[in-house]
Design an enzyme around this catalytic site. Structure first.
Site, PDB file in Angstrom:
ATOM      1  CD  GLU A  36      55.914  85.462 -10.796  1.00  0.00           C
ATOM      2  OE1 GLU A  36      55.282  85.678  -9.766  1.00  0.00           O
ATOM      3  OE2 GLU A  36      55.827  84.410 -11.456  1.00  0.00           O
ATOM      4  NE  ARG A 279      60.412  74.593 -16.633  1.00  0.00           N
ATOM      5  CZ  ARG A 279      60.590  75.656 -15.838  1.00  0.00           C
ATOM      6  NH1 ARG A 279      61.644  75.748 -15.062  1.00  0.00           N
ATOM      7  NH2 ARG A 279      59.724  76.624 -15.805  1.00  0.00           N
ATOM      8  CE  LYS A 289      61.667  82.785 -10.818  1.00  0.00           C
ATOM      9  NZ  LYS A 289      61.109  83.902 -11.544  1.00  0.00           N
TER      10      LYS A 289
HETATM   11  P1  ATP Z   1      60.842  79.158 -11.545  1.00  0.00           P
HETATM   12  O1  ATP Z   1      60.034  77.932 -11.309  1.00  0.00           O
HETATM   13  O2  ATP Z   1      62.278  78.967 -11.262  1.00  0.00           O
HETATM   14  O3  ATP Z   1      60.265  80.362 -10.895  1.00  0.00           O
HETATM   15  P2  ATP Z   1      59.704  80.161 -13.894  1.00  0.00           P
HETATM   16  O4  ATP Z   1      59.607  79.597 -15.238  1.00  0.00           O
HETATM   17  O5  ATP Z   1      58.452  80.294 -13.122  1.00  0.00           O
HETATM   18  O6  ATP Z   1      60.790  79.358 -13.112  1.00  0.00           O
HETATM   19  P3  ATP Z   1      60.065  82.843 -14.684  1.00  0.00           P
HETATM   20  O7  ATP Z   1      60.655  83.980 -13.948  1.00  0.00           O
HETATM   21  O8  ATP Z   1      58.626  82.883 -14.965  1.00  0.00           O
HETATM   22  O9  ATP Z   1      60.433  81.539 -13.874  1.00  0.00           O
HETATM   23  O10 ATP Z   1      60.893  82.545 -15.994  1.00  0.00           O
HETATM   24  C1  ATP Z   1      61.283  83.494 -16.949  1.00  0.00           C
HETATM   25  C2  ATP Z   1      61.558  82.776 -18.218  1.00  0.00           C
HETATM   26  O11 ATP Z   1      62.591  81.820 -18.038  1.00  0.00           O
HETATM   27  C3  ATP Z   1      60.333  82.027 -18.701  1.00  0.00           C
HETATM   28  O12 ATP Z   1      60.168  82.278 -20.076  1.00  0.00           O
HETATM   29  C4  ATP Z   1      60.679  80.594 -18.425  1.00  0.00           C
HETATM   30  O13 ATP Z   1      60.053  79.733 -19.312  1.00  0.00           O
HETATM   31  C5  ATP Z   1      62.187  80.576 -18.557  1.00  0.00           C
HETATM   32  N1  ATP Z   1      62.782  79.494 -17.785  1.00  0.00           N
HETATM   33  C6  ATP Z   1      62.671  79.264 -16.466  1.00  0.00           C
HETATM   34  N2  ATP Z   1      63.320  78.151 -16.110  1.00  0.00           N
HETATM   35  C7  ATP Z   1      63.862  77.647 -17.246  1.00  0.00           C
HETATM   36  C8  ATP Z   1      64.644  76.499 -17.555  1.00  0.00           C
HETATM   37  N3  ATP Z   1      65.011  75.628 -16.603  1.00  0.00           N
HETATM   38  N4  ATP Z   1      65.021  76.318 -18.838  1.00  0.00           N
HETATM   39  C9  ATP Z   1      64.662  77.189 -19.789  1.00  0.00           C
HETATM   40  N5  ATP Z   1      63.937  78.277 -19.574  1.00  0.00           N
HETATM   41  C10 ATP Z   1      63.524  78.514 -18.319  1.00  0.00           C
HETATM   42 MG    MG Z   2      56.940  81.678 -13.447  1.00  0.00          MG
END
Ligand code: ATP
Ligand code: MG
Length: 576
Positions: A36, A279, A289
């Site tokens: 995102e 994760r 983020k």
């Molecule tokens: P954040 O909470 O940091 O915003 P998010 O999962 O909401 O993390 P996204 O931009 O939606 O962030 O993530 C893009 C991809 O990265 C998704 O498929 C998510 O599952 C993966 N991802 C995010 N954080 C991790 C992590 N710590 N380990 C593995 N994959 C991750």
């Molecule tokens: Mg997300």
């Protein structure tokens, strides 16, 4: 089967191997990395990037970069550019760059189909009422009073939602599944909400936006994704993912994807399989983020690319090689087991890469003066130093040597302690590449601090001298005062003082655990061969650690070095 024997096995690859054998997806492997665009990517995202692009590469498949831009208020074009730069820096290139918003028309048509099939309805409950009707983990929910609206009325209302007739929050489109399901995600989840906000790609074309779960499965299917890899928190969402795709039945309804054909975006529609993995977590850091954005917004760090940040932009500026991050996640493996990896494991990967790839240089970051009294004041010599002790391909360089040198303050101790093998009054030490010096006198300033160490150089100990090679216990590094360049050196420590900054059990949050000494700026001296080095070049400063020229602030006449990592894991020692 995967054709690459060096591939590390994990449960995802086992699933794909099985699919390859049964021909489930026609032998194709198509994955996607779907961030995102509401912030910069961090080390956790790197795990997903390495996995998605890695799997695609291993099976001669493809991986898409999909910007998951269903949420119009939180997105910013700066983040989109940063995401692209970071994925490329990590060493991956996407086969196609897509946006969830590319599919808004298809997603809308799918909603019309669900309504027409009696599988979705327009609901007028407020957010609070929806929550009240939803029930709990132990109690079933109750049907919305709007659930039995006729198909015709639902179609009419939904089209009017799309035309912008209703204010934000007035109505939602909800799937008609089961309000008594044990899985709360299946209790008539919202598919669309009204939000009259300008979108970075679609502008004001849409007053309604699809919800994540609903948009994500359709995006995957229309892109022909075969394996939709996501983190464990989506495990409970998988039944909804599968429900939506089963009801919509894209493969048998080409009219739904016609807008993509018209736009030249056609790909074979798939029935993707969602697979969840744990994760990646690292201690002494936060990978969210939202939290990283707060650090930036509140000025607790100097931006998303502050070298202390766990963002990819931050670790890049800090000098971590992309290969170290890839190797780290490879080593960590992929499983369903949630765990937190020690930050020192990542640092070990960084050292390993830099040990092989960084040229050696001499620098003194906390200088005191050493004068060699038995050399003439204008003594000048050029010594030849190897650039890498283990790799001759790095070649050699000239290092000027003179009577007056800078040495590291901590390499001299006025009152010797047991086990200290460097310079002490009356003692001997080897100057790297020069020979053995003996301390014959110490000068102090008016406040009693050592200001200069006077030594004599033993001419017979110089490299290339005939005769018995004398051994002394310590070797120290130096730079010639006359020739050295002054440099700003930024010494970084961990950004957080505790291993689990996210643990707020004691009422403190990650913001209360920021390390006030996470950055110390000193003025040091570096050898003159570093006069014209491009930003972002890494070196080992012998005996001190790995350093990189800062990508923002370094300039030829005004060198700025970031400490990437020390040579040894001093943190583990200190923590004991
Ligand atoms: P954040 O909470 O940091 O915003 P998010 O999962 O909401 O993390 P996204 O931009 O939606 O962030 O993530 C893009 C991809 O990265 C998704 O498929 C998510 O599952 C993966 N991802 C995010 N954080 C991790 C992590 N710590 N380990 C593995 N994959 C991750
Ligand atoms: Mg997300």
């Amino acid at each position: 089967m995967s054709s690459n024997p060096s591939i590390v096995n994990n449960f995802i690859r086992q699933i794909i191997n099985g699919d390859q054998e049964t021909g489930k997806h026609g032998g194709r492997v198509v994955t996607r990395f779907p961030p995102e665009p509401n912030g910069y990517l961090h080390l956790g995202h790197a795990k997903s990037i390495c996995l998605n692009f890695g799997v695609a590469g291993d099976y001669a498949g493809v991986c898409h970069l999909r910007l998951d831009d269903t949420n119009p208020t939180r997105e910013d074009p700066e983040f989109v550019e940063a995401i692209k730069a970071d994925v490329r820096w990590l060493g991956f290139e996407w086969d196609a760059l897509r946006h969830a918003s590319d599919y808004f028309e298809v997603i809308y048509r799918c909603a019309l189909k669900l309504i027409g099939d009696g599988k979705a309805f327009v609901c007028d409950l407020s957010a609070d009422e929806v929550r009240e009707y939803r029930g709990t983990l132990t109690e079933p929910g109750r049907n919305s009073p709007y659930r039995e609206r006729s198909i015709a009325e639902n179609l009419d209302l939904f089209q009017r939602m799309r035309a912008g007739e209703f204010p934000d929050g007035a109505k939602t489109l909800r799937a008609k599944i089961d309000m008594s399901s044990g899985n709360i995600n299946l209790r008539d989840p919202a598919l669309y909400r009204i939000r009259k906000t300008t979108h970075q790609n679609t502008g004001d074309a849409w007053p309604i936006y699809p919800m994540y779960d609903y948009a994500h499965c359709i995006s995957d299917a229309v892109e022909g994704i075969t394996h939709s890899l996501c983190t464990l928190e989506f495990e409970d969402h998988r039944p909804l993912y599968d429900w939506c795709l089963a009801q919509i039945d894209l493969p048998n309804h080409p009219e739904l994807t016609q807008p993509l054909v018209d736009a030249g975006l056609r790909m074979p529609v798939s029935t993707p399989q969602q697979i969840e993995f744990a994760r990646g977590n690292l201690d002494y850091t936060v990978t969210s983020k939202r939290k990283l954005a707060a650090l930036v917004e509140d000025g607790l760090v100097d931006g998303w690319d502050d070298p202390r940040m766990p963002t990819l932009a931050g670790v890049r500026r800090r000098g971590y090689p992309a290969a170290a991050i890839r190797g780290f996640w490879e080593r960590a493996g992929v499983s369903k087991q949630v765990s937190t990896i020690e930050y020192s494991v990542l640092e070990a990967c960084v050292r390993e890469e830099l040990d092989a790839s960084a040229a050696r240089r001499l620098a003194v970051i906390d200088p005191i003066k050493l004068a060699i009294t038995n050399l003439a004041g204008d003594h000048a010599e050029t010594l030849t130093f190897p650039n890498h002790p283990k790799n001759e391909a790095f070649g050699t360089r000239a290092v000027p040597f003179a009577r007056e040198l800078w040495i590291e303050r901590e390499d001299f101790l006025e009152v010797p302690v047991k086990g200290f093998h460097r310079l002490v009054p009356g003692g001997e030490v080897r100057l790297r590449g020069v020979g053995i010096v003996k301390c014959i006198e110490v000068k102090k300033d008016t406040s009693g601090n050592v200001s200069e160490v006077l030594c004599t150089l033993d001419a017979t100990s110089r490299p290339g001298q005939e005769g018995v090679e004398r051994k002394v216990k310590g070797t120290i590094h130096w730079v010639s005062m006359r020739h050295a360049l002054e440099a700003e050196v930024r010494l970084f420590e961990r950004l957080f003082t505790v291993a689990d900054p996210d643990d707020d059990a004691d009422g403190k949050t990650y913001r209360d655990h920021i390390n006030p000494d996470s950055r110390r700026i000193v003025r040091g001296f570096v050898e003159p061969s570093l006069a014209s080095v491009a930003p972002g070049t890494a070196f080992q400063f012998e005996r001190l650690g790995y350093f990189v020229t800062d990508s923002r602030d370094h300039a030829a006449g005004k060198p700025v070095f970031n400490r990437i990592v020390t040579l040894r894991d001093s943190f583990a020692k200190a923590a004991k």
